[in-house]
Design an enzyme around this catalytic site. Sequence first.
Site, PDB file in Angstrom:
ATOM      1  N   PHE A 124       0.854  -1.190   0.000  1.00  8.01           N
ATOM      2  CA  PHE A 124       0.000   0.000   0.000  1.00  8.01           C
ATOM      3  C   PHE A 124       0.894   1.245   0.000  1.00  8.01           C
ATOM      4  CE2 PHE A 124      -2.630   3.241   2.134  1.00  8.01           C
ATOM      5  CZ  PHE A 124      -3.578   3.343   1.138  1.00  8.01           C
ATOM      6  N   ALA A 217      -5.524  -4.354   7.197  1.00 13.14           N
ATOM      7  CA  ALA A 217      -6.672  -3.433   7.174  1.00 13.14           C
ATOM      8  C   ALA A 217      -7.994  -4.120   6.781  1.00 13.14           C
ATOM      9  CB  ALA A 217      -6.369  -2.283   6.219  1.00 13.14           C
TER      10      ALA A 217
HETATM   11  C1  LIG Z   1      -3.864  -1.687   2.895  1.00 12.56           C
HETATM   12  C2  LIG Z   1      -3.689  -0.431   3.685  1.00 12.56           C
HETATM   13  N1  LIG Z   1      -2.681  -0.340   4.552  1.00 12.56           N
HETATM   14  C3  LIG Z   1      -2.484   0.770   5.296  1.00 12.56           C
HETATM   15  C4  LIG Z   1      -3.314   1.857   5.169  1.00 12.56           C
HETATM   16  C5  LIG Z   1      -3.035   3.093   5.990  1.00 12.56           C
HETATM   17  O1  LIG Z   1      -3.980   3.227   6.973  1.00 12.56           O
HETATM   18  P1  LIG Z   1      -4.447   4.658   7.548  1.00 12.56           P
HETATM   19  O2  LIG Z   1      -5.147   5.366   6.435  1.00 12.56           O
HETATM   20  O3  LIG Z   1      -5.341   4.305   8.680  1.00 12.56           O
HETATM   21  O4  LIG Z   1      -3.227   5.375   7.989  1.00 12.56           O
HETATM   22  C6  LIG Z   1      -4.371   1.792   4.272  1.00 12.56           C
HETATM   23  C7  LIG Z   1      -5.270   2.973   4.127  1.00 12.56           C
HETATM   24  O5  LIG Z   1      -6.017   3.157   3.223  1.00 12.56           O
HETATM   25  C8  LIG Z   1      -4.573   0.620   3.498  1.00 12.56           C
HETATM   26  O6  LIG Z   1      -5.570   0.510   2.603  1.00 12.56           O
END
Ligand SMILES: Cc1ncc(COP(=O)(O)O)c(C=O)c1O
Length: 459
Positions: A124, A217
């Site tokens: 991500f 997530a």
């Molecule tokens: C797969 C994945 N990892 C990490 C994150 C980061 O999370 P956050 O937006 O809560 O910081 C996201 C956010 O969209 C995500 O989709």
Amino acid sequence: MRLPYAEPYKIKMVEQLYPSTRTHRETWIREAKYNLFNLKSEQVFIDLLTDSGTGAMSDRQWSAMMLGDESYAGASSYYLLKEKIREILGFDYFLPTHQGRAAENVLFSVLVSEGDLIPGNTHFDTTRGHIEFRKAKAIDCTIDEAFNTSLDHPFKGNVDIRKLEQVFQENSVEKIPFVIITLTCNSSGGQPVSMQNLKEIHRVVKKHGALLFYDAARFAENAYFIKTREKGYRDKTIKEIVREMFSFADGMTMSSKKDAIVNMGGFIGLRDEKIFREATTFNILFEGFITYGGMSGRDMNALAQGLDEGTEFNYLDSRIKQVAYLGERLKEFGIPVQEPFGGHAIFVDVKRFLVNVPLEQFPAQTLAVELYLEAGVRSAEIGILMADRDPITRENRFPEMEFLRLAIPRRVYTRNHMDLVAVAMKNISDRREKLTRGLRIVWEAPILRHFTVELEPVD
Ligand SMILES: Cc1ncc(COP(=O)(O)O)c(C=O)c1O
């Protein structure tokens, strides 16, 4: 006749949406520098920018909030959440953080050093950002099938075990502190990873003496796909599947804003006391004391309840079927989308859709702007803009996939909203041959540029 799916909840409170005219939207998007992140929410009619933190909490979550314990240290809310994480995910150690990227920041401060390699399925953007920020490298080992949107494969989030083996063969394990697997894989289209693949990744990682972490997530949506697509899991509950998935992991980072259905929050789950102790120092430094770390007590209560609700089959079934409903409607109109449909979003394959907009002019962002102008629908570019420039050469990176993501918030929109989005896309599809000009960058940040980039139409 087979009954159609229906949401296993009813609406108790509503929030007003704001319809607008095309003339209004033309002004607003120009003022927003053609970056949809810059729009005010009341300038948007249907907001599919993200499914992150945009879900609707249940009456049970709201009532749990009233019982939040706001003590600085030792709050009962912390212990409630700690117990829920142990019960559902199986980790003895946990650190609360304010969201997912904060969990990455804390964990990577312990584990990632300059020159390291961090293999995984497609990382991500914040994960990759935190890796590259530390002058380490994210290596994408996703199976090739993931990059062919019309190919039917049940687990396009899977890692190609040969690619992973090769990374270990060609580099010393000291340079590979851990492998990170994103469940489901957001960047390749919300695609799941199979249990079999998790087992094989675990085998390779352990053979070489490294660690295995999940970016978890959307772990519950991943478990739903294992239940419905993988042999041997049909009769298992989501919670049983989740426990098995996490049995292979040494730890996890979590953005609770997705599958735990809260508006803010995150955490790190760990098995190893030593890593936990080291991470604790960074957590206190960046997030807050161990027993709240960036979250209020009431938010931890809502999160504990959300972890339970988010791993119920009936909820997941209607959630994923709503996403699939939008996918089917788009397919009916001949719009090319990543198949099978993802768990949290439909990904339009822009290279096959806006064929006349050059890649250098950001076709997915061009389509996002077009969709906004057409119907006030906000979506997200998952393509060249998000891929950022190469940190060394500073050249644009051209990822394999150029996607427009239509992310569906949890328990928020109705089938009529999905129909409106589909028809708006059809209207654009009817004139897509005539769309030949895209956008150019006027200003960009050195990293994670898509959030704040400023653009203008190419004339
Ligand atoms: C797969 C994945 N990892 C990490 C994150 C980061 O999370 P956050 O937006 O809560 O910081 C996201 C956010 O969209 C995500 O989709």
